[in-house]
Design a protein around this motif. Structure first.
Motif, PDB file in Angstrom:
ATOM      1  N   THR A 184       1.024  -1.535   0.168  1.00  0.00           N
ATOM      2  CA  THR A 184      -0.239   0.149  -0.415  1.00  0.00           C
ATOM      3  C   THR A 184       0.313   1.166   0.303  1.00  0.00           C
ATOM      4  N   GLY A 185       0.379   2.310  -0.093  1.00  0.00           N
ATOM      5  CA  GLY A 185       0.750   3.712  -0.268  1.00  0.00           C
ATOM      6  C   GLY A 185       1.760   4.135   1.234  1.00  0.00           C
ATOM      7  N   ASP A 186       0.975   3.324   2.082  1.00  0.00           N
ATOM      8  CA  ASP A 186       1.904   3.527   3.533  1.00  0.00           C
ATOM      9  C   ASP A 186       2.249   2.728   3.817  1.00  0.00           C
ATOM     10  N   VAL A 187       2.625   1.487   3.225  1.00  0.00           N
ATOM     11  CA  VAL A 187       3.305   0.566   3.402  1.00  0.00           C
ATOM     12  C   VAL A 187       5.498   1.021   2.719  1.00  0.00           C
ATOM     13  N   VAL A 188       4.604   1.929   1.533  1.00  0.00           N
ATOM     14  CA  VAL A 188       5.886   2.663   0.758  1.00  0.00           C
ATOM     15  C   VAL A 188       6.795   3.455   1.213  1.00  0.00           C
ATOM     16  N   ARG A 189       5.536   4.603   2.297  1.00  0.00           N
ATOM     17  CA  ARG A 189       6.080   5.967   3.033  1.00  0.00           C
ATOM     18  C   ARG A 189       6.974   5.150   3.575  1.00  0.00           C
ATOM     19  N   GLU A 190       6.898   4.568   4.619  1.00  0.00           N
ATOM     20  CA  GLU A 190       7.146   3.928   6.146  1.00  0.00           C
ATOM     21  C   GLU A 190       8.689   3.925   5.535  1.00  0.00           C
ATOM     22  N   GLU A 191       9.179   2.959   4.360  1.00  0.00           N
ATOM     23  CA  GLU A 191      10.284   3.241   3.310  1.00  0.00           C
ATOM     24  C   GLU A 191      11.630   3.515   3.039  1.00  0.00           C
ATOM     25  N   LEU A 192      10.256   4.867   2.469  1.00  0.00           N
ATOM     26  CA  LEU A 192      10.978   5.679   1.416  1.00  0.00           C
ATOM     27  C   LEU A 192      10.233   7.061   1.511  1.00  0.00           C
ATOM     28  N   ASP A 193      12.018   7.962   2.884  1.00  0.00           N
ATOM     29  CA  ASP A 193      11.318   9.099   2.931  1.00  0.00           C
ATOM     30  C   ASP A 193      10.719  10.008   1.876  1.00  0.00           C
ATOM     31  N   ASP A 194      11.061  10.203   0.530  1.00  0.00           N
ATOM     32  CA  ASP A 194      10.392  10.463  -0.803  1.00  0.00           C
ATOM     33  C   ASP A 194       9.909  10.714  -1.708  1.00  0.00           C
ATOM     34  N   PRO A 195       8.709   9.169  -1.891  1.00  0.00           N
ATOM     35  CA  PRO A 195       8.693   8.415  -2.444  1.00  0.00           C
ATOM     36  C   PRO A 195       8.296   8.853  -4.295  1.00  0.00           C
ATOM     37  N   THR A 196       8.290  10.041  -4.569  1.00  0.00           N
ATOM     38  CA  THR A 196       8.166  10.843  -5.407  1.00  0.00           C
ATOM     39  C   THR A 196       9.420  11.336  -6.255  1.00  0.00           C
ATOM     40  N   ALA A 197      10.684  10.466  -4.949  1.00  0.00           N
ATOM     41  CA  ALA A 197      11.958  10.649  -6.183  1.00  0.00           C
ATOM     42  C   ALA A 197      12.592   9.550  -6.391  1.00  0.00           C
ATOM     43  N   TRP A 198      11.631   8.848  -6.605  1.00  0.00           N
ATOM     44  CA  TRP A 198      12.120   7.119  -6.813  1.00  0.00           C
ATOM     45  C   TRP A 198      11.114   6.953  -8.309  1.00  0.00           C
ATOM     46  N   THR A 199      12.163   6.024  -9.092  1.00  0.00           N
ATOM     47  CA  THR A 199      11.238   5.115  -9.983  1.00  0.00           C
ATOM     48  C   THR A 199      10.660   4.696  -9.766  1.00  0.00           C
ATOM     49  N   TYR A 200       9.858   4.174 -10.393  1.00  0.00           N
ATOM     50  CA  TYR A 200       8.551   2.922  -9.971  1.00  0.00           C
ATOM     51  C   TYR A 200       9.201   1.879 -11.096  1.00  0.00           C
ATOM     52  N   TYR A 201       9.306   0.699 -11.350  1.00  0.00           N
ATOM     53  CA  TYR A 201       9.199  -1.347 -12.254  1.00  0.00           C
ATOM     54  C   TYR A 201       8.311  -1.483 -11.142  1.00  0.00           C
ATOM     55  N   VAL A 202       6.935  -1.626 -11.871  1.00  0.00           N
ATOM     56  CA  VAL A 202       6.369  -2.657 -11.195  1.00  0.00           C
ATOM     57  C   VAL A 202       6.208  -3.970 -12.564  1.00  0.00           C
ATOM     58  N   SER A 203       5.778  -4.899 -11.938  1.00  0.00           N
ATOM     59  CA  SER A 203       5.732  -6.189 -12.749  1.00  0.00           C
ATOM     60  C   SER A 203       4.899  -7.135 -11.967  1.00  0.00           C
ATOM     61  N   GLY A 204       4.025  -7.872 -12.882  1.00  0.00           N
ATOM     62  CA  GLY A 204       2.712  -8.657 -12.940  1.00  0.00           C
ATOM     63  C   GLY A 204       1.557  -9.020 -13.227  1.00  0.00           C
ATOM     64  N   PRO A 205       0.402  -9.372 -12.825  1.00  0.00           N
ATOM     65  CA  PRO A 205      -0.539  -9.932 -14.016  1.00  0.00           C
ATOM     66  C   PRO A 205      -1.451  -8.199 -13.833  1.00  0.00           C
ATOM     67  N   PRO A 206      -2.599  -8.623 -14.362  1.00  0.00           N
ATOM     68  CA  PRO A 206      -3.109  -7.063 -14.869  1.00  0.00           C
ATOM     69  C   PRO A 206      -3.562  -6.549 -13.190  1.00  0.00           C
ATOM     70  N   PRO A 207      -4.555  -7.403 -12.357  1.00  0.00           N
ATOM     71  CA  PRO A 207      -5.114  -6.902 -11.092  1.00  0.00           C
ATOM     72  C   PRO A 207      -4.198  -6.199 -10.614  1.00  0.00           C
ATOM     73  N   MET A 208      -2.463  -6.764 -10.723  1.00  0.00           N
ATOM     74  CA  MET A 208      -1.590  -6.561  -9.220  1.00  0.00           C
ATOM     75  C   MET A 208      -1.116  -4.753  -9.705  1.00  0.00           C
ATOM     76  N   ILE A 209      -0.908  -4.780 -11.940  1.00  0.00           N
ATOM     77  CA  ILE A 209      -0.843  -3.326 -12.533  1.00  0.00           C
ATOM     78  C   ILE A 209      -2.234  -2.557 -12.146  1.00  0.00           C
ATOM     79  N   ASP A 210      -2.930  -3.064 -11.666  1.00  0.00           N
ATOM     80  CA  ASP A 210      -3.660  -1.846 -11.817  1.00  0.00           C
ATOM     81  C   ASP A 210      -3.499  -1.259  -9.921  1.00  0.00           C
ATOM     82  N   ALA A 211      -3.720  -2.362  -8.904  1.00  0.00           N
ATOM     83  CA  ALA A 211      -3.784  -2.226  -7.730  1.00  0.00           C
ATOM     84  C   ALA A 211      -2.383  -0.391  -7.321  1.00  0.00           C
ATOM     85  N   MET A 212      -1.006  -0.880  -8.564  1.00  0.00           N
ATOM     86  CA  MET A 212       0.113  -0.532  -7.590  1.00  0.00           C
ATOM     87  C   MET A 212       0.236   1.019  -8.204  1.00  0.00           C
TER      88      MET A 212
END
Length: 235
Positions: A184-212
């Motif tokens: 979730t967004g909260d899980v990511v915020r807990e680990e990354l001090d500035d989430p907007t400064a990162w590049t995100y690579y997302v892989s998985g089936p369509p439901p996973m992609i939609d959720a991410m």
């Protein structure tokens, strides 16, 4: 990179988890690909050749070509599981842009289950080449026993000082100290001090992609900082 079609030979099958296996094939001497890319494989069956796309879960630094998959009982997966050492298959590729870019400064992977195959390829390559890029992996699975490549990811984390792997477990044991449920967004915020400064690579089936996509939208991540590798439904 030039697209090629070639015949290669199945060598061995490796059990990754209870229902995930890796299949290794001979790597032609002149064949090259980038970590994270995908290909099409055609295997023989009693009803004729069957084809399906896969990401290489192996790295270009490894001496074999490897695909890893959940065995679903489909005609294709049954034909794949029936391969004997020495059997010939056809491969065509390579395809895809889910690869390391030269301008990356900080990289976050979002993946679940066997959708992690291109990430395993990339991290194996980084570990073998001594890459220093800061990387955080958010890796969701149902249980600890369901984590494909858990041993590999432990090795990568020990080898790459700028890598952190965050396992997110839906149904963890009582003593689990990491995140529970889904990424979730909260899980990511807990680990990354500035989430907007990162590049995100997302892989998985369509439901996973939609959720991410919803997660990265909630974090305010610019669309140009999102790279997606969408797998079809398991067959």
């Amino acid at each position: 990179m030039e697209r090629v079609k070639f015949t290669t030979t199945f060598t061995t099958r490796i059990q990754v988890t209870d229902n995930v296996s890796s299949f290794r094939f001979e790597k032609p001497e002149e064949f090259t690909y980038l970590a994270g890319q995908w290909f099409k494989i055609t295997v023989p069956s009693s009803d004729g050749p069957l084809s399906k796309p896969f990401t290489y879960s192996s790295s270009p630094t490894e001496p074999y070509l490897q695909l890893s998959t959940r065995l679903s009982g489909s005609d294709f997966k049954n034909a794949l599981a029936a391969l004997a050492p020495g059997d010939e298959v056809q491969m065509e590729g390579v395809f895809g842009n889910f690869t390391l870019k030269d301008d990356l400064e900080r990289l976050a992977f979002l993946a679940g289950g066997i959708g992690v195959t291109p990430i395993r390829s990339i991290l194996r390559y980084m570990a073998d080449t001594g890459a220093s890029l800061p990387v955080t992996v958010f890796y969701g699975n149902m249980t600890i026993d369901d984590i494909p490549f858990k041993q590999d990811f432990d090795e990568f984390e020990a080898t790459l000082p700028a890598l952190k792997v965050v396992h997110v477990i839906f149904d963890p044991p009582e003593d689990w100290k990491g995140p529970r449920g889904y990424i979730t967004g909260d899980v990511v915020r807990e680990e990354l001090d500035d989430p907007t400064a990162w590049t995100y690579y997302v892989s998985g089936p369509p439901p996973m992609i939609d959720a991410m996509r919803k997660v990265t939208d909630s974090l305010g991540v610019p669309k140009e900082r999102l790279v997606v590798e969408s797998f079809g439904a398991a067959k």
